[in-house]
Write a protein that holds these residues in place. Structure first.
Motif, PDB file in Angstrom:
ATOM      1  N   ILE A  51       0.847  -1.210   0.000  1.00 50.60           N
ATOM      2  CA  ILE A  51       0.000   0.000   0.000  1.00 50.60           C
ATOM      3  C   ILE A  51       0.874   1.248   0.000  1.00 50.60           C
ATOM      4  O   ILE A  51       0.612   2.205  -0.738  1.00 50.60           O
ATOM      5  N   ILE A  52       1.933   1.249   0.828  1.00 45.94           N
ATOM      6  CA  ILE A  52       2.855   2.388   0.876  1.00 45.94           C
ATOM      7  C   ILE A  52       3.511   2.594  -0.480  1.00 45.94           C
ATOM      8  O   ILE A  52       3.624   3.721  -0.977  1.00 45.94           O
ATOM      9  N   GLU A  53       3.943   1.500  -1.116  1.00 50.30           N
ATOM     10  CA  GLU A  53       4.580   1.577  -2.441  1.00 50.30           C
ATOM     11  C   GLU A  53       3.633   2.182  -3.474  1.00 50.30           C
ATOM     12  O   GLU A  53       4.034   3.026  -4.281  1.00 50.30           O
ATOM     13  N   GLN A  54       2.371   1.760  -3.440  1.00 49.04           N
ATOM     14  CA  GLN A  54       1.378   2.278  -4.394  1.00 49.04           C
ATOM     15  C   GLN A  54       1.143   3.772  -4.188  1.00 49.04           C
ATOM     16  O   GLN A  54       1.073   4.541  -5.159  1.00 49.04           O
ATOM     17  N   LEU A  55       1.043   4.186  -2.923  1.00 53.40           N
ATOM     18  CA  LEU A  55       0.807   5.601  -2.617  1.00 53.40           C
ATOM     19  C   LEU A  55       1.959   6.472  -3.102  1.00 53.40           C
ATOM     20  O   LEU A  55       1.752   7.521  -3.719  1.00 53.40           O
ATOM     21  N   VAL A  56       3.196   6.042  -2.819  1.00 50.44           N
ATOM     22  CA  VAL A  56       4.360   6.843  -3.201  1.00 50.44           C
ATOM     23  C   VAL A  56       4.553   6.836  -4.716  1.00 50.44           C
ATOM     24  O   VAL A  56       4.854   7.873  -5.320  1.00 50.44           O
ATOM     25  N   THR A  57       4.353   5.685  -5.361  1.00 49.76           N
ATOM     26  CA  THR A  57       4.470   5.613  -6.826  1.00 49.76           C
ATOM     27  C   THR A  57       3.465   6.536  -7.492  1.00 49.76           C
ATOM     28  O   THR A  57       3.804   7.284  -8.418  1.00 49.76           O
ATOM     29  N   ALA A  58       2.219   6.494  -7.014  1.00 53.31           N
ATOM     30  CA  ALA A  58       1.166   7.354  -7.582  1.00 53.31           C
ATOM     31  C   ALA A  58       1.498   8.828  -7.409  1.00 53.31           C
ATOM     32  O   ALA A  58       1.159   9.654  -8.264  1.00 53.31           O
ATOM     33  N   ALA A  59       2.177   9.159  -6.311  1.00 55.85           N
ATOM     34  CA  ALA A  59       2.559  10.558  -6.069  1.00 55.85           C
ATOM     35  C   ALA A  59       3.784  10.969  -6.872  1.00 55.85           C
ATOM     36  O   ALA A  59       3.905  12.122  -7.299  1.00 55.85           O
ATOM     37  N   MET A  60       4.715  10.032  -7.087  1.00 54.87           N
ATOM     38  CA  MET A  60       5.950  10.347  -7.827  1.00 54.87           C
ATOM     39  C   MET A  60       5.715  10.615  -9.301  1.00 54.87           C
ATOM     40  O   MET A  60       6.367  11.474  -9.897  1.00 54.87           O
ATOM     41  N   ARG A  61       4.815   9.867  -9.904  1.00 52.96           N
ATOM     42  CA  ARG A  61       4.681   9.897 -11.366  1.00 52.96           C
ATOM     43  C   ARG A  61       4.269  11.250 -11.940  1.00 52.96           C
ATOM     44  O   ARG A  61       4.794  11.633 -12.984  1.00 52.96           O
ATOM     45  N   PRO A  62       3.380  12.009 -11.282  1.00 53.97           N
ATOM     46  CA  PRO A  62       3.084  13.342 -11.828  1.00 53.97           C
ATOM     47  C   PRO A  62       4.287  14.284 -11.798  1.00 53.97           C
ATOM     48  O   PRO A  62       4.351  15.237 -12.562  1.00 53.97           O
ATOM     49  N   ILE A  63       5.251  13.994 -10.909  1.00 50.90           N
ATOM     50  CA  ILE A  63       6.420  14.867 -10.763  1.00 50.90           C
ATOM     51  C   ILE A  63       7.553  14.428 -11.672  1.00 50.90           C
ATOM     52  O   ILE A  63       8.160  15.246 -12.374  1.00 50.90           O
ATOM     53  N   PHE A  64       7.847  13.118 -11.680  1.00 49.71           N
ATOM     54  CA  PHE A  64       9.028  12.616 -12.399  1.00 49.71           C
ATOM     55  C   PHE A  64       8.711  11.866 -13.685  1.00 49.71           C
ATOM     56  O   PHE A  64       9.617  11.618 -14.479  1.00 49.71           O
ATOM     57  N   GLY A  65       7.456  11.492 -13.887  1.00 48.26           N
ATOM     58  CA  GLY A  65       7.098  10.794 -15.116  1.00 48.26           C
ATOM     59  C   GLY A  65       6.545   9.403 -14.852  1.00 48.26           C
ATOM     60  O   GLY A  65       6.792   8.794 -13.813  1.00 48.26           O
ATOM     61  N   GLU A  66       5.794   8.908 -15.820  1.00 50.48           N
ATOM     62  CA  GLU A  66       5.114   7.624 -15.682  1.00 50.48           C
ATOM     63  C   GLU A  66       6.063   6.431 -15.679  1.00 50.48           C
ATOM     64  O   GLU A  66       5.660   5.317 -15.343  1.00 50.48           O
ATOM     65  N   ASP A  67       7.314   6.632 -16.076  1.00 53.18           N
ATOM     66  CA  ASP A  67       8.258   5.504 -16.123  1.00 53.18           C
ATOM     67  C   ASP A  67       8.926   5.254 -14.767  1.00 53.18           C
ATOM     68  O   ASP A  67       9.780   4.387 -14.645  1.00 53.18           O
ATOM     69  N   TYR A  68       8.525   5.999 -13.729  1.00 55.69           N
ATOM     70  CA  TYR A  68       9.083   5.815 -12.395  1.00 55.69           C
ATOM     71  C   TYR A  68       8.167   4.953 -11.539  1.00 55.69           C
ATOM     72  O   TYR A  68       6.946   5.065 -11.606  1.00 55.69           O
ATOM     73  N   SER A  69       8.771   4.099 -10.730  1.00 58.63           N
ATOM     74  CA  SER A  69       8.047   3.309  -9.732  1.00 58.63           C
ATOM     75  C   SER A  69       8.853   3.313  -8.446  1.00 58.63           C
ATOM     76  O   SER A  69      10.079   3.405  -8.463  1.00 58.63           O
ATOM     77  N   PHE A  70       8.142   3.206  -7.339  1.00 56.54           N
ATOM     78  CA  PHE A  70       8.798   3.166  -6.036  1.00 56.54           C
ATOM     79  C   PHE A  70       8.510   1.820  -5.382  1.00 56.54           C
ATOM     80  O   PHE A  70       7.409   1.289  -5.486  1.00 56.54           O
ATOM     81  N   PHE A  71       9.516   1.251  -4.730  1.00 56.14           N
ATOM     82  CA  PHE A  71       9.277   0.028  -3.975  1.00 56.14           C
ATOM     83  C   PHE A  71      10.212  -0.039  -2.777  1.00 56.14           C
ATOM     84  O   PHE A  71      11.233   0.655  -2.721  1.00 56.14           O
ATOM     85  N   LEU A  72       9.820  -0.841  -1.804  1.00 50.87           N
ATOM     86  CA  LEU A  72      10.605  -1.036  -0.590  1.00 50.87           C
ATOM     87  C   LEU A  72      11.188  -2.442  -0.623  1.00 50.87           C
ATOM     88  O   LEU A  72      10.455  -3.422  -0.630  1.00 50.87           O
TER      89      LEU A  72
END
Length: 201
Positions: A42-63
């Motif tokens: 859930i944390i990964e999904q929240l941060v990924t969804a927040a990152m993409r508008p800033i850095f682009g759709e090709d970014y993903s976050f994971f722990l």
């Protein structure tokens, strides 16, 4: 070394109790592991969804979760969590551990997003206080996208964020209230200022 197998009722009960205790411990550890995995997802999904508008759709976050040690006598093992980003480059996903630094303030932005994500996950309703948390973010289009995102994110989630900054001209574009902290006769004081006041400073 040899052990004499107990044959009396008391010895059999002790063996059964020990086995039940061990099975219960394994069960608790499995439940804890499943809960931890779900929470991190859930944390990964929240941060990924927040990152993409800033850095682009090709970014993903994971722990990335690494088990340090596990003892059967404990209900859970010891873990180390490494925050990482993945970016699509030349058709391949490239992993970047955030602790190594990625430039442009990515580490600082993700750190801020993580705090909000953990707060949202845990049901925290209070204010978030950030002290110069975005000072390393380059003052270019990334910061512009960040401000646009933060403005919509704060409104959508009904967040209260207090940002302590030396760049008020940037954050005053999206803030509701601005305070200037200053020293007078050796005492720290605060006064409310407008966006126009900030521009004149």
């Amino acid at each position: 070394m040899s052990f004499i197998k107990p044959t009396d009722d008391k010895g059999q009960k002790m063996i059964k109790f020990a086995n039940n205790n061990k099975n219960a411990s394994i069960f608790i550890r499995q439940i804890a592991a499943e809960t931890r995995t779900q929470a991190l997802a859930i944390i990964e999904q929240l941060v990924t969804a927040a990152m993409r508008p800033i850095f682009g759709e090709d970014y993903s976050f994971f722990l990335e979760l690494k088990e340090v040690s596990t003892k059967e006598s404990e209900n859970t093992g010891l873990f180390t969590i490494f925050p990482c980003c993945e970016k699509l480059q030349d058709g391949k996903l490239i992993k970047h551990p955030l602790k190594d630094g990625n430039g442009g303030g990515l580490q600082e932005i993700v750190s801020m997003l993580l705090r909000i994500a953990f707060g949202q996950y845990s049901g925290y309703k209070g204010p978030y206080i950030f002290d110069e948390s975005l000072a390393a973010v380059s003052k270019d289009f990334v910061f512009e996208k960040l401000l646009i995102f933060l403005d919509s994110y704060i409104k959508e989630l009904d967040l209260q964020i207090i940002q302590i900054t030396h760049s008020p001209e940037l954050f005053s574009q999206i803030s509701n209230i601005n305070y200037q902290i200053f020293k007078e006769n050796g005492m720290a004081k605060a006064k409310q200022v407008s966006q126009d006041d900030i521009k004149e400073m």
